[in-house]
Write a protein that holds these residues in place. Structure first.
Motif, PDB file in Angstrom:
ATOM      1  N   LEU A 158       0.886  -1.042   0.073  1.00 21.50           N
ATOM      2  CA  LEU A 158      -0.031  -0.127   0.011  1.00 21.50           C
ATOM      3  C   LEU A 158       0.865   1.442   0.015  1.00 21.50           C
ATOM      4  CD1 LEU A 158      -2.636  -1.286   2.612  1.00 21.50           C
ATOM      5  CD2 LEU A 158      -2.630  -1.604   0.532  1.00 21.50           C
ATOM      6  N   HIS A 159       0.347   2.363  -0.565  1.00 21.98           N
ATOM      7  CA  HIS A 159       0.959   3.451  -0.538  1.00 21.98           C
ATOM      8  C   HIS A 159       0.571   4.414   0.381  1.00 21.98           C
ATOM      9  CE1 HIS A 159      -2.426   5.852  -2.235  1.00 21.98           C
ATOM     10  NE2 HIS A 159      -2.789   4.834  -3.077  1.00 21.98           N
ATOM     11  N   GLY A 160       0.978   5.566   0.461  1.00 24.91           N
ATOM     12  CA  GLY A 160       0.870   6.533   1.736  1.00 24.91           C
ATOM     13  C   GLY A 160       0.142   7.760   1.097  1.00 24.91           C
ATOM     14  N   ALA A 161      -0.396   8.460   2.075  1.00 23.88           N
ATOM     15  CA  ALA A 161      -1.389   9.782   1.920  1.00 23.88           C
ATOM     16  C   ALA A 161      -0.570  10.608   0.649  1.00 23.88           C
ATOM     17  CB  ALA A 161      -1.410  10.636   2.977  1.00 23.88           C
ATOM     18  N   GLY A 162      -1.313  11.031  -0.131  1.00 26.23           N
ATOM     19  CA  GLY A 162      -1.001  11.611  -1.171  1.00 26.23           C
ATOM     20  C   GLY A 162      -0.283  11.071  -2.373  1.00 26.23           C
ATOM     21  N   GLY A 163      -0.292   9.683  -2.360  1.00 27.91           N
ATOM     22  CA  GLY A 163       0.385   8.860  -3.360  1.00 27.91           C
ATOM     23  C   GLY A 163      -0.489   8.152  -4.188  1.00 27.91           C
ATOM     24  N   ASN A 164      -0.255   7.304  -5.069  1.00 28.06           N
ATOM     25  CA  ASN A 164      -0.929   6.476  -5.969  1.00 28.06           C
ATOM     26  C   ASN A 164      -0.286   5.064  -6.041  1.00 28.06           C
ATOM     27  OD1 ASN A 164       0.672   6.565  -8.353  1.00 28.06           O
ATOM     28  ND2 ASN A 164       0.224   8.823  -8.040  1.00 28.06           N
ATOM     29  N   TYR A 165      -1.194   4.410  -6.942  1.00 28.77           N
ATOM     30  CA  TYR A 165      -0.657   3.026  -7.203  1.00 28.77           C
ATOM     31  C   TYR A 165       0.744   2.891  -7.871  1.00 28.77           C
ATOM     32  CZ  TYR A 165      -1.982   3.591 -11.928  1.00 28.77           C
ATOM     33  OH  TYR A 165      -2.318   4.236 -13.426  1.00 28.77           O
ATOM     34  N   ARG A 166       0.979   4.013  -8.527  1.00 25.83           N
ATOM     35  CA  ARG A 166       2.407   3.806  -9.322  1.00 25.83           C
ATOM     36  C   ARG A 166       3.598   4.305  -8.373  1.00 25.83           C
ATOM     37  NH1 ARG A 166       2.239   5.473 -14.867  1.00 25.83           N
ATOM     38  NH2 ARG A 166       3.993   6.805 -14.452  1.00 25.83           N
ATOM     39  N   ASN A 167       3.411   4.741  -7.331  1.00 23.69           N
ATOM     40  CA  ASN A 167       4.462   5.026  -6.386  1.00 23.69           C
ATOM     41  C   ASN A 167       5.694   4.010  -6.361  1.00 23.69           C
ATOM     42  OD1 ASN A 167       2.741   7.321  -4.002  1.00 23.69           O
ATOM     43  ND2 ASN A 167       3.546   7.616  -5.966  1.00 23.69           N
TER      44      ASN A 167
ATOM     45  N   ASN B  56      12.667 -13.316  -4.682  1.00 20.93           N
ATOM     46  CA  ASN B  56      11.783 -14.183  -3.631  1.00 20.93           C
ATOM     47  C   ASN B  56      10.678 -14.698  -4.162  1.00 20.93           C
ATOM     48  OD1 ASN B  56      13.041 -12.912  -0.894  1.00 20.93           O
ATOM     49  ND2 ASN B  56      12.954 -11.121  -2.196  1.00 20.93           N
ATOM     50  N   GLN B  57      10.728 -15.005  -5.547  1.00 20.92           N
ATOM     51  CA  GLN B  57       9.383 -15.468  -6.264  1.00 20.92           C
ATOM     52  C   GLN B  57       8.002 -15.109  -5.527  1.00 20.92           C
ATOM     53  OE1 GLN B  57       9.582 -17.890  -9.275  1.00 20.92           O
ATOM     54  NE2 GLN B  57      10.881 -15.967  -9.166  1.00 20.92           N
ATOM     55  N   VAL B  58       7.978 -13.947  -5.472  1.00 21.51           N
ATOM     56  CA  VAL B  58       6.396 -13.520  -5.201  1.00 21.51           C
ATOM     57  C   VAL B  58       5.917 -12.356  -6.036  1.00 21.51           C
ATOM     58  CG1 VAL B  58       7.123 -13.411  -2.742  1.00 21.51           C
ATOM     59  CG2 VAL B  58       7.638 -11.445  -3.979  1.00 21.51           C
ATOM     60  N   ILE B  59       4.490 -12.618  -5.986  1.00 24.01           N
ATOM     61  CA  ILE B  59       3.821 -11.473  -6.901  1.00 24.01           C
ATOM     62  C   ILE B  59       3.514 -10.284  -5.943  1.00 24.01           C
ATOM     63  CG2 ILE B  59       1.679 -10.906  -7.892  1.00 24.01           C
ATOM     64  CD1 ILE B  59       1.151 -13.829  -8.582  1.00 24.01           C
ATOM     65  N   ILE B  60       3.887  -9.142  -6.423  1.00 25.38           N
ATOM     66  CA  ILE B  60       3.551  -7.853  -5.670  1.00 25.38           C
ATOM     67  C   ILE B  60       2.421  -6.876  -6.188  1.00 25.38           C
ATOM     68  CG2 ILE B  60       4.519  -5.584  -4.667  1.00 25.38           C
ATOM     69  CD1 ILE B  60       7.680  -7.169  -4.590  1.00 25.38           C
ATOM     70  N   VAL B  61       1.559  -6.585  -5.564  1.00 25.69           N
ATOM     71  CA  VAL B  61       0.188  -6.092  -5.826  1.00 25.69           C
ATOM     72  C   VAL B  61       0.072  -4.645  -5.103  1.00 25.69           C
ATOM     73  CG1 VAL B  61      -2.293  -6.026  -5.997  1.00 25.69           C
ATOM     74  CG2 VAL B  61      -1.012  -8.275  -6.234  1.00 25.69           C
ATOM     75  N   CYS B  62       0.182  -3.667  -5.912  1.00 23.07           N
ATOM     76  CA  CYS B  62       0.138  -2.260  -5.589  1.00 23.07           C
ATOM     77  C   CYS B  62      -1.274  -1.598  -5.911  1.00 23.07           C
ATOM     78  CB  CYS B  62       1.152  -1.489  -5.999  1.00 23.07           C
ATOM     79  SG  CYS B  62       2.959  -2.149  -5.646  1.00 23.07           S
ATOM     80  N   PRO B  63      -2.466  -1.505  -5.140  1.00 24.85           N
ATOM     81  CA  PRO B  63      -3.625  -0.905  -5.432  1.00 24.85           C
ATOM     82  C   PRO B  63      -3.551   0.535  -5.204  1.00 24.85           C
ATOM     83  CG  PRO B  63      -3.668  -1.920  -3.064  1.00 24.85           C
ATOM     84  CD  PRO B  63      -2.203  -2.415  -3.766  1.00 24.85           C
ATOM     85  N   ASP B  64      -4.409   1.069  -5.934  1.00 29.10           N
ATOM     86  CA  ASP B  64      -4.580   2.544  -5.416  1.00 29.10           C
ATOM     87  C   ASP B  64      -5.392   2.629  -4.368  1.00 29.10           C
ATOM     88  OD1 ASP B  64      -3.736   5.382  -7.043  1.00 29.10           O
ATOM     89  OD2 ASP B  64      -6.043   5.373  -5.994  1.00 29.10           O
ATOM     90  N   GLY B  65      -5.201   3.519  -3.378  1.00 33.62           N
ATOM     91  CA  GLY B  65      -6.034   3.746  -2.302  1.00 33.62           C
ATOM     92  C   GLY B  65      -6.623   5.016  -2.109  1.00 33.62           C
ATOM     93  N   ALA B  66      -6.644   5.919  -3.334  1.00 35.47           N
ATOM     94  CA  ALA B  66      -7.087   7.024  -3.417  1.00 35.47           C
ATOM     95  C   ALA B  66      -6.001   8.114  -2.466  1.00 35.47           C
ATOM     96  CB  ALA B  66      -8.400   7.580  -2.824  1.00 35.47           C
ATOM     97  N   VAL B  67      -6.080   9.309  -2.777  1.00 34.97           N
ATOM     98  CA  VAL B  67      -5.269  10.267  -2.102  1.00 34.97           C
ATOM     99  C   VAL B  67      -4.988  10.002  -0.602  1.00 34.97           C
ATOM    100  CG1 VAL B  67      -4.469  12.564  -1.586  1.00 34.97           C
ATOM    101  CG2 VAL B  67      -5.320  11.842  -3.859  1.00 34.97           C
ATOM    102  N   THR B  68      -6.281  10.060  -0.081  1.00 42.69           N
ATOM    103  CA  THR B  68      -6.277  10.009   1.686  1.00 42.69           C
ATOM    104  C   THR B  68      -7.397   9.027   2.030  1.00 42.69           C
ATOM    105  OG1 THR B  68      -7.372  11.882   1.626  1.00 42.69           O
ATOM    106  CG2 THR B  68      -5.101  11.868   2.186  1.00 42.69           C
ATOM    107  N   SER B  69      -7.666   7.702   1.642  1.00 43.05           N
ATOM    108  CA  SER B  69      -8.920   6.919   1.951  1.00 43.05           C
ATOM    109  C   SER B  69      -8.336   6.321   3.110  1.00 43.05           C
ATOM    110  CB  SER B  69      -8.845   5.856   1.051  1.00 43.05           C
ATOM    111  OG  SER B  69      -7.841   5.003   1.033  1.00 43.05           O
TER     112      SER B  69
END
Length: 276
Positions: free
Chosen positions: A59-68, A83-96
């Motif tokens: 997860l990203h931080g406040a003011g961020g987005n899924y691309r960070n 590490n042979q893992v999948i990493i998933v980075c969703p958008d959490g809106a600016v301050t959800s």
């Protein structure tokens, strides 16, 4: 028993958006009636492999987005590969704050990240489709979100982490959007109190969690992290807690993510070996 350590020192719209092993998705959210942009980092050899892979939700931080994470920490692809893992980075809106807002029915990020997103990823990718193969972590607002969701949805995630987490939303009343999500501090006092990680950890999850928390010693949110660590000690909640030199910035997070992924890689090996 050792409970902690302290160290002071759907729809694919762009199949290969950032690189040969990265997808960008617009993931449908039924609860919010919209599609949420999400980056998926796939490990080397994924396409040809017949195995299923564990997933780290990041997860990203406040003011961020899924691309960070993919743009600010380019070596995240190497972490997925090694590490042979999948990493998933969703958008959490600016301050959800990754909450289901009690005052705005259009904000349902707890439901999305903890339920809708894992179900979608399990349908689209070769994952281990149960809690043994899923963990969640993040930075700042995302650190709060990952621990909050990890404790409340331990049937979905077997581990939760936080990097520089803003872990006590009760004291974050202006400038970071919490009031827009939770509403008036008097009218909705219960949400402000109970949904702050500092207090949410009192409701221990039914299933055990592997927990890792770290924060820079120059970081303004350090007191919050120490308070959560001390409360976990009192509650006998097993966790790993680390303080390292650093501030609330990408220089720190670019380093911290290495430790987090390594920690969860070992966690996955234990979980999957135990459940064979």
């Amino acid at each position: 028993m050792k409970f902690w350590t302290i160290v002071i020192v759907g729809f694919i719209f762009s199949v290969r958006a950032f690189g040969a092993q990265t997808d960008t998705l617009a993931v449908p959210s039924a609860s919010m009636k919209k599609k949420i942009p999400t980056v998926i980092v796939l490990p080397e050899g994924y396409a040809a492999s017949k195995q299923s892979f564990p997933v780290i939700y990041l997860l990203h931080g406040a003011g961020g987005n899924y691309r960070n994470w993919i743009t600010r920490v380019p070596h995240i692809q190497q972490l997925a590969d090694n590490n042979q893992v999948i990493i998933v980075c969703p958008d959490g809106a600016v301050t959800s704050w990754y909450f289901d807002s009690p005052i705005d029915s259009s904000v349902r990020y707890e439901t999305f990240v903890a339920k809708e997103l894992p179900a979608y990823i399990d349908q689209q990718y070769k994952t281990i489709p149960n809690r043994n193969g899923r963990v969640i972590t993040g930075l700042s607002m995302g650190g709060h979100g990952s621990l909050f969701l990890g404790f409340r949805h331990s049937n979905t995630f077997s581990g939760a982490g936080s990097m520089s987490g803003a872990l006590h939303v009760t004291v974050i009343r202006q400038g970071y959007g919490v009031e827009k999500i939770l509403g008036d501090t008097a009218v909705n006092r219960k949400y402000w109190n109970d949904w702050s990680v500092l207090n949410a950890i009192e409701q221990k999850p039914t299933d055990s969690l592997s927990i890792i928390i770290d924060c820079g010693v120059e970081d303004r949110v350090l007191p919050m992290n120490r308070a959560v660590h001390e409360k976990m000690q009192k509650l006998n909640i097993a966790h790993e807690y680390t303080e390292r030199p650093g501030n609330h910035d990408w220089k720190y997070w670019s380093n911290a993510i290495d430790y987090q992924v390594h920690y969860f890689s070992k966690h996955f090996k234990r979980m999957l070996k135990t459940n064979k």
